[in-house]
Design an enzyme around this catalytic site. Structure first.
Site, mmCIF file in Angstrom:
data_model
loop_
_atom_site.group_PDB
_atom_site.id
_atom_site.type_symbol
_atom_site.label_atom_id
_atom_site.label_comp_id
_atom_site.label_asym_id
_atom_site.label_seq_id
_atom_site.Cartn_x
_atom_site.Cartn_y
_atom_site.Cartn_z
ATOM 1 N N CYS A 248 32.236 38.989 46.183
ATOM 2 C CA CYS A 248 32.942 39.017 45.225
ATOM 3 C C CYS A 248 32.441 38.620 43.622
ATOM 4 C CB CYS A 248 34.364 37.956 45.625
ATOM 5 S SG CYS A 248 35.508 38.138 44.259
ATOM 6 N N GLU B 236 40.611 44.176 46.678
ATOM 7 C CA GLU B 236 41.154 44.376 45.158
ATOM 8 C C GLU B 236 42.655 44.348 45.108
ATOM 9 O OE1 GLU B 236 39.063 44.112 42.976
ATOM 10 O OE2 GLU B 236 37.150 44.573 44.109
ATOM 11 N N HIS C 226 43.506 40.606 45.361
ATOM 12 C CA HIS C 226 43.252 39.774 44.090
ATOM 13 C C HIS C 226 44.643 39.795 43.310
ATOM 14 C CE1 HIS C 226 39.312 38.705 43.607
ATOM 15 N NE2 HIS C 226 38.568 39.754 43.719
#
Length: 214
Positions: free
Chosen positions: A126, A169, A172
């Protein structure tokens, strides 16, 4: 340019951020913005500012370099992410990991759900956790829904490595880091990865480091 004022309206804060120059600074783990989750995009940025922000995400992702970047990673708590993967990997890696090229695309208000019960485990990293990687078991196939930057509906099934990218993603945007889902015993420095665990699949790492694979 200083850090955007957290008390200012979101559009004003994004404008200040973009006026600070590109690429944008990537927020590292430990910053609360990565853990608070995001608010759905509902026109908080007018079209010209949204286009500037999307382009800034693209430039920042490519400069890092990475294959995806979510708005919280640059300090903006909006449910927006970008992905792109040229997949410059050897054929063996492509076959084992299902890593195929993905064009640049914008994910607005994305969510995913698994397709089937198959899970795949690979090392993952990441941009907000530089210098480290760990094995994460993720759904091998997911259905992603949401919109693009023009408000057009997205409803697409991803498999292999592209499925991993969209899960990473989208997580996140929910305040979840890959480390939350990782096998803790697999955590490896980038140097250890290069020296020991560069194989396409993590079976050897699982045996040597003592963790289970799905």
């Amino acid at each position: 340019m200083g850090t955007p004022d957290d008390r200012a309206p979101l559009a004003e804060r994004v404008g200040q951020l973009l006026d600070g120059g590109l690429p944008l600074a990537i927020v590292a783990a430990g910053d609360p913005v990565l853990r608070r989750g995001t608010e759905p995009f509902d026109g908080q940025l007018e079209p010209a500012l949204l286009a500037r922000f999307v382009e800034a995400l693209r430039i920042t992702m490519r400069a890092a370099p990475g294959v995806g970047l979510a708005a919280p990673q640059v300090g903006v708590p909006l449910r927006i992410a970008v992905i792109e993967d040229p997949a410059p990997v050897p054929e063996e890696v492509r076959l084992v990991r299902g890593r195929v090229p993905q064009p640049f695309r914008v994910l607005v208000n994305p969510s995913y759900e698994p397709v089937g019960d198959v899970r795949a485990a690979f090392f993952e990293g990441c941009l907000s956790v530089p210098g480290w990687q760990a094995v994460v078991a993720r759904h091998a196939e997911v259905r992603l829904t949401g919109q693009d930057e023009h408000g057009r509906a997205l409803d697409e099934v991803f498999s292999g490595w592209p499925a991993r990218i969209v899960q990473h993603e989208t997580d996140h945007l929910d305040g979840v880091l890959y480390l939350d889902r990782a096998e803790s015993r697999s955590l490896s420095s980038s140097q250890a990865m290069a020296e020991r665990w560069a194989q396409p699949a993590p079976e050897e790492a699982a045996r040597e480091l003592g963790f289970e694979l799905p």
